[in-house]
Write an enzyme that holds these catalytic residues in place. Structure first.
Site, PDB file in Angstrom:
ATOM      1  N   HIS A 254       0.837  -1.208   0.000  1.00  0.00           N
ATOM      2  CA  HIS A 254       0.000   0.000   0.000  1.00  0.00           C
ATOM      3  C   HIS A 254       0.875   1.262   0.000  1.00  0.00           C
ATOM      4  CE1 HIS A 254      -3.567  -2.216   2.157  1.00  0.00           C
ATOM      5  NE2 HIS A 254      -3.683  -2.292   0.848  1.00  0.00           N
TER       6      HIS A 254
ATOM      7  N   GLU B 230      -4.905   6.410  -5.066  1.00  0.00           N
ATOM      8  CA  GLU B 230      -3.729   5.698  -5.565  1.00  0.00           C
ATOM      9  C   GLU B 230      -3.575   5.867  -7.073  1.00  0.00           C
ATOM     10  OE1 GLU B 230      -5.326   2.354  -3.162  1.00  0.00           O
ATOM     11  OE2 GLU B 230      -3.238   1.717  -3.101  1.00  0.00           O
TER      12      GLU B 230
END
Ligand code: ADP
Length: 395
Positions: free
Chosen positions: A179, A381
């Site tokens: 992540h 993201e």
């Protein structure tokens, strides 16, 4: 003239895509191809406020990508007119080899493929997606952005397992963290929002997968995921931290094979294992209706997060800001309250009203008097991937 980046996230049976203007941050179009390799496939394409769904078999990733191009041709946007300057690929595991984004070619794609033993659940699909996209879009530069890259300079005491040194080296066993794109994006947003780059931060990325990171003046000093995304917080279907001897016990006493234990820990544990559901909204509803297992699942979930906050505050020797992000972190105000009300010893004061509000963008949910600022910051993201890809091809 405006320019765009096509961001691709290839899973084993899906391709998520988004066309993003890296300068304005605007998402022009997005979608997902699902059930690749199954009898019936589906593509959901969003453009100009409209959602289109097509059902058709998608035997492999190449057909999937060609359907994305076809959907853009049929429903818009016109890819030729959109000024696509790069394709940005999300890659889960970059190993020790890749500590930053790279421009892809045959050789670097092969190197990513060589990392498959380290990430057998994720990298194969990423590599398939890259190889297919290189063929389908041969004239556009392709960039790989690694989930592990942000954590590549973690201190050795955080990235090293207390394991026989030779074995660890031979099998590339270390804590890589995942992540990273989200933790990097969110922690920079926090620094920008508060106008300080010397912050001691904890970022809690709570989605289906969940991870925490401790960041000192922009540098990660620890993170909860390890050699694989299994370690750390409790997740939708993953155990998070677990005594490794449980695996030996299941093999010896339960006669389970490695693959079964792998799938038990990764796919049938976490919230799902404890109460049968991995979607946090369903778990909350069941707990509110008095279901004991759902309540227990929530209590474990919150307890783990509090433990990580406590240990990271110690590892950082102080704490300025805690940030909640991703699906659960951004939306579940009850979870944030449950976590934070157990942390009054850190001088955290929750502003219950701001916590309960739903707004877009960055917001504080702590009171002005709170010793630690608590923020909710939407992660993005895809935008981060688009920006990194655009930056790299310019340099
Ligand atoms: P992924 O890891 O797949 O990117 P997301 O960041 O989208 O995941 O998060 C998915 C999780 O967010 C799911 O468990 C979902 O239940 C949870 N979620 C989304 N909206 C809410 C909400 N309003 N309240 C609680 N949980 C939510």
């Amino acid at each position: 003239m405006s320019r765009t980046v096509l961001v691709i996230n290839s899973g084993s049976s899906s391709i998520k895509y988004q066309l993003i203007d890296p300068d304005s941050g605007e998402s022009l179009s997005s979608g997902v191809v699902e059930r690749i390799g199954e009898e019936s496939g589906r593509i959901t394409h969003k453009y100009a406020g409209e959602k289109h769904t097509l059902e058709a078999p998608v035997p492999d990733h190449e057909v999937g990508l060609r359907q994305v191009i076809a959907a853009c041709g049929k429903f818009g946007p016109d890819l030729a007119a959109a000024g696509v300057v790069a394709v940005g690929h999300r890659v889960v595991q970059g190993g020790s080899r890749f500590d930053k984004a790279i421009v892809l070619d045959e050789a670097s794609t092969r190197e990513i493929a060589e990392l498959i033993p380290l990430a057998p659940l994720h990298n194969p699909a990423n590599v398939t997606g890259i190889r297919t996209a290189l063929e389908v879009f041969p004239d556009i530069p392709h960039v790989a952005i690694f989930d592990t890259a942000f954590f590549s300079d973690m201190p050795a005491y955080a990235s090293t397992y207390a394991l026989d040194k030779d074995v660890a080296e031979r099998y590339k066993i270390r804590r890589y963290g995942f992540h990273g794109t989200s933790h990097a994006f969110v922690s920079r947003e926090v620094a920008r929002h508060l106008g300080r780059d010397d912050l001691k931060q904890i970022v809690l990325h709570l989605g289906n997968g969940a991870s925490a990171s401790a960041i000192d003046s922009g540098h990660p000093i620890d993170t909860s995921m390890g050699m694989t995304p299994l370690e750390g917080l409790m997740m939708g279907t993953r155990t998070g931290d677990i005594d490794p001897a449980i695996a030996f016990h299941l093999a010896r006493v339960g006669h389970m094979r490695v693959g079964e234990i792998d799938s038990l820990f990764n796919e049938r544990s976490g919230l799902k294992g404890v109460c049968g559901h991995n979607d946090m909204r369903e778990v909350r509803e069941l707990a509110a209706a008095g279901q004991a297992d759902a309540r227990l699942a929530l209590d474990i979930y919150g307890h783990r997060i509090r433990k990580y906050i406590g240990s990271y505050a110690a590892a950082l020797n102080g704490l300025d800001v805690i940030t909640f992000t991703a699906g659960v972190g951004e939306n579940d105000s009850d979870l944030r309250r449950e976590v934070l009300e157990g942390l009054s010893f850190l001088g955290i004061e929750l502003d219950r009203e701001s916590n309960a509000q739903r707004t877009d963008g960055i917001r504080a949910i702590s009171t002005p008097a709170s010793k630690v600022t608590v923020l909710v910051v939407p992660t993005n993201e895809e935008l981060s991937i688009a920006r990194q890809a655009a930056e790299l091809i310019e340099s």
